[in-house]
Motif scaffolding. Structure first.
Motif, mmCIF file in Angstrom:
data_model
loop_
_atom_site.group_PDB
_atom_site.id
_atom_site.type_symbol
_atom_site.label_atom_id
_atom_site.label_comp_id
_atom_site.label_asym_id
_atom_site.label_seq_id
_atom_site.Cartn_x
_atom_site.Cartn_y
_atom_site.Cartn_z
ATOM 1 N N GLY A 183 -9.515 42.644 6.194
ATOM 2 C CA GLY A 183 -8.294 43.898 6.594
ATOM 3 C C GLY A 183 -8.644 44.964 7.282
ATOM 4 O O GLY A 183 -9.573 45.038 7.325
ATOM 5 N N GLU A 208 -2.893 38.377 9.496
ATOM 6 C CA GLU A 208 -1.449 39.215 8.704
ATOM 7 C C GLU A 208 -2.374 40.592 8.280
ATOM 8 O O GLU A 208 -1.584 41.334 7.166
ATOM 9 N N ASN A 209 -3.304 41.047 7.572
ATOM 10 C CA ASN A 209 -3.868 42.562 7.121
ATOM 11 C C ASN A 209 -4.687 43.054 8.133
ATOM 12 O O ASN A 209 -5.170 43.729 7.498
ATOM 13 N N THR A 245 1.154 43.785 11.133
ATOM 14 C CA THR A 245 1.520 45.334 10.762
ATOM 15 C C THR A 245 1.202 46.739 12.048
ATOM 16 O O THR A 245 0.007 46.613 11.813
ATOM 17 N N ASP A 252 1.440 51.961 1.616
ATOM 18 C CA ASP A 252 1.814 50.325 2.232
ATOM 19 C C ASP A 252 1.168 49.333 3.266
ATOM 20 O O ASP A 252 0.832 48.971 2.763
ATOM 21 N N ASP A 265 -0.969 48.723 0.743
ATOM 22 C CA ASP A 265 -0.899 47.208 0.352
ATOM 23 C C ASP A 265 -0.861 46.226 0.783
ATOM 24 O O ASP A 265 -1.818 44.948 0.888
ATOM 25 N N THR A 266 -0.567 45.977 2.624
ATOM 26 C CA THR A 266 -1.287 44.620 3.206
ATOM 27 C C THR A 266 -1.863 44.644 3.634
ATOM 28 O O THR A 266 -2.832 43.522 3.849
ATOM 29 N N THR A 282 -4.952 44.959 1.694
ATOM 30 C CA THR A 282 -5.404 44.440 0.800
ATOM 31 C C THR A 282 -5.456 43.414 0.512
ATOM 32 O O THR A 282 -6.734 42.340 -0.499
ATOM 33 N N ASP A 283 -4.386 43.025 0.394
ATOM 34 C CA ASP A 283 -4.035 41.718 -0.103
ATOM 35 C C ASP A 283 -4.577 40.171 0.216
ATOM 36 O O ASP A 283 -4.450 39.485 1.012
ATOM 37 N N GLY A 284 -4.781 40.141 -0.429
ATOM 38 C CA GLY A 284 -6.053 38.658 -0.385
ATOM 39 C C GLY A 284 -6.651 38.581 0.439
ATOM 40 O O GLY A 284 -7.606 37.276 -0.303
ATOM 41 N N ARG A 324 -7.890 55.093 -3.700
ATOM 42 C CA ARG A 324 -7.343 53.143 -3.601
ATOM 43 C C ARG A 324 -8.166 52.808 -3.833
ATOM 44 O O ARG A 324 -9.355 51.991 -4.629
ATOM 45 N N ASP A 361 -10.141 50.123 -6.821
ATOM 46 C CA ASP A 361 -9.877 48.653 -6.196
ATOM 47 C C ASP A 361 -11.463 48.978 -6.097
ATOM 48 O O ASP A 361 -11.643 47.523 -5.382
#
Length: 301
Positions: free
Chosen positions: A116, A165-166, A189, A207, A210-211, A213-215, A259, A263
């Motif tokens: 992402g 989407e990322n 986004t 936020d 979160d988006t 890094t998702d998956g 973050r 992570d």
């Protein structure tokens, strides 16, 4: 040292009409980048600058995508440098140059991974040769990376593992009409400066993380210094009033670093569009060096 940062200079100014950003990497280094990175407790390895012929020696060619063959050459070499650095366990830090260098940064970091990106920028950078009002490729890197429009046929530009989407914009404040429609119709986004005004920078960046890094395997951070207000960072080619403050910029990248400590999310980063010709006493380069350190873990305490 907990991390090795691989610094790569990409002194390219093919992507914009105004000359000067080719001196950006030198200006950022002169602004005590090495000391700033040391203060972030990282080991910096400086690979120097990629060779870029002067724009004045070349023909802009196609007015809808000026200097595209030259940009292809630089970005192909840059993608290889970024990918090799990641394979060696290093974190690439690319110093631009105009924002078209991000085509190479993204292609390299997304070569063998799903990624992402968080895009700190006043602009959308989502034009294509078909929609751009200027033909300047520094307004096209995200469209190029996603294979939009004519870029569908430009395999060198496509970031294979970049997931739409990322992709998250933070702090947009000026868009061409075609970009506005395309971004609305995409899976990306977008947070504008109004979102930052209403919610605060750290809430928005949380936020966004979160988006982004998702998956995925990690993220690329692309930071255009024109994201800051021109009163803070005057040395940019396309200033837009109403940008982030000095402290908001640090808070944003400190949030990324926090973050990352938790992570291990940060694969790569670029800092672009520092133009020393338009700067005042190297102020903008000084801020860029400081912000790189914040993103890579420098803390007040």
């Amino acid at each position: 040292m907990s991390r090795t940062v691989h610094v790569i200079g990409a002194p390219m100014d093919y992507g914009a009409d105004r000359r000067g950003v080719d001196m950006g990497p030198s200006a950022i280094r002169y602004a005590d980048l090495a000391d700033e990175l040391a203060a972030a407790d990282v080991d910096a390895v400086d690979a120097g600058d990629l060779l870029v012929p002067r724009a004045e020696e070349r023909d802009p060619g196609d007015e809808s995508a000026k200097f595209l063959p030259e940009i292809e050459d630089l970005c192909t070499r840059l993608a290889d440098e970024v990918a090799d650095a990641i394979d060696s366990g290093h974190t690439p830090l690319v110093l631009g140059g105009d924002h078209a260098v991000a085509i190479g940064s993204l292609a390299g970091t997304a070569r063998d991974a799903d990624v992402g990106t968080i895009w700190f920028d006043a602009h959308g950078d989502y034009n294509t040769p078909e929609t751009s009002p200027s033909g300047n490729v520094h307004g096209m890197p995200l469209a190029a990376a996603l294979g939009e429009g004519r870029f569908a046929a430009e395999e060198w530009a496509n970031a294979r593992g970049l997931r739409e989407e990322n992709i998250v914009y933070v702090g947009l404040r000026t868009l061409d009409e075609s970009e506005r429609d395309a971004i609305r119709d995409s899976d990306m986004t977008a947070y504008t400066m109004r979102d930052i005004d209403e919610r605060g920078i750290t809430a928005v960046v949380d936020d966004a993380l979160d988006t982004a890094t998702d998956g995925v395997d990690g993220i690329h951070v692309s930071f255009d210094v024109d994201w800051l207000d021109p009163d803070e960072a005057p040395g940019v080619g396309t200033p837009v009033r109403g940008g982030a403050t000095y402290r908001e910029a640090h808070a944003a990248l400190e949030t990324v670093a926090e973050r990352d400590r938790a992570d291990d999310i940060l694969r790569s980063m670029d800092l672009v569009e520092v133009n020393p010709i338009l700067d005042e006493s190297n102020r903008t380069a000084d801020i860029a060096a400081e912000l790189a350190a914040s993103a890579l873990g420098k803390r007040i305490l």
